[in-house]
Design an enzyme around this catalytic site. Structure first.
Site, PDB file in Angstrom:
ATOM      1  CG  HIS A  78     -13.615  60.540  21.739  1.00 56.04           C
ATOM      2  ND1 HIS A  78     -14.329  59.213  21.596  1.00 56.04           N
ATOM      3  CD2 HIS A  78     -12.544  59.966  22.498  1.00 56.04           C
ATOM      4  CE1 HIS A  78     -13.607  58.314  22.087  1.00 56.04           C
ATOM      5  NE2 HIS A  78     -12.599  58.837  22.832  1.00 56.04           N
ATOM      6  CG  ASP A  86     -10.092  57.396  25.481  1.00 53.94           C
ATOM      7  OD1 ASP A  86     -10.817  57.668  24.471  1.00 53.94           O
ATOM      8  OD2 ASP A  86     -10.027  56.325  26.065  1.00 53.94           O
TER       9      ASP A  86
END
EC number: 3.1.1.4
Length: 145
Positions: A75, A119
């Site tokens: 991420h 996300d």
């Protein structure tokens, strides 16, 4: 005008000048939290991921401690790529839906699509990765080299 009114007006102006120097909060953090909750229905609260391993939370260094921590590193790397594209991932708001099969992105601009995909990928990765309580709130100075 009374002197007290002038003092209040001066105080307000000074406060506004000081507030303009404050950095904005990560606006999409709330959206990311909801994506995590949607992907992990009935699981742990999203704040459990804020201080996990070497990469979940602010910053990150060293080798991820487990699969879940690797999700956070991926991420972070994804956000880094978004920044290279000229996007501001922590400030980019996007559209998403929480459907019966989990969350999905529905947004317009390239930056919104990319950040939402970062996300979404992380939220789904969290959902399939085991959570080890021993890796919560670890001493990163010792374990993240």
């Amino acid at each position: 005008m009374y002197p007290a009114h002038l003092l209040v007006l001066l105080a307000v102006c000074v406060s506004l000048l000081g507030a303009s120097a404050i950095l904005p909060l990560p606006l999409n953090l709330v959206q990311f939290t909801y994506l995590i909750q949607c992907a992990n229905k009935g699981s742990r609260a999203s704040y459990h991921y804020a201080d996990y391993g070497c990469y979940c939370g602010a910053g990150g260094s060293g080798t991820p401690v487990d699969e879940l921590d690797r999700c956070c590193k991926i991420h972070d790397d994804c956000y880094g790529e978004a920044e290279k594209m000229g996007c501001y991932p922590k400030l980019t708001m996007y559209n998403y839906y929480c459907g019966t099969e989990g969350p999905y992105c529905s947004t317009k601009t390239d930056c919104q699509r990319y950040v939402c995909a970062c996300d979404l990928q992380a939220a789904k990765c969290f959902a399939r990765s085991p959570y080890n309580n021993k890796n919560y709130n670890i001493d990163t100075s010792k374990r993240c080299k």
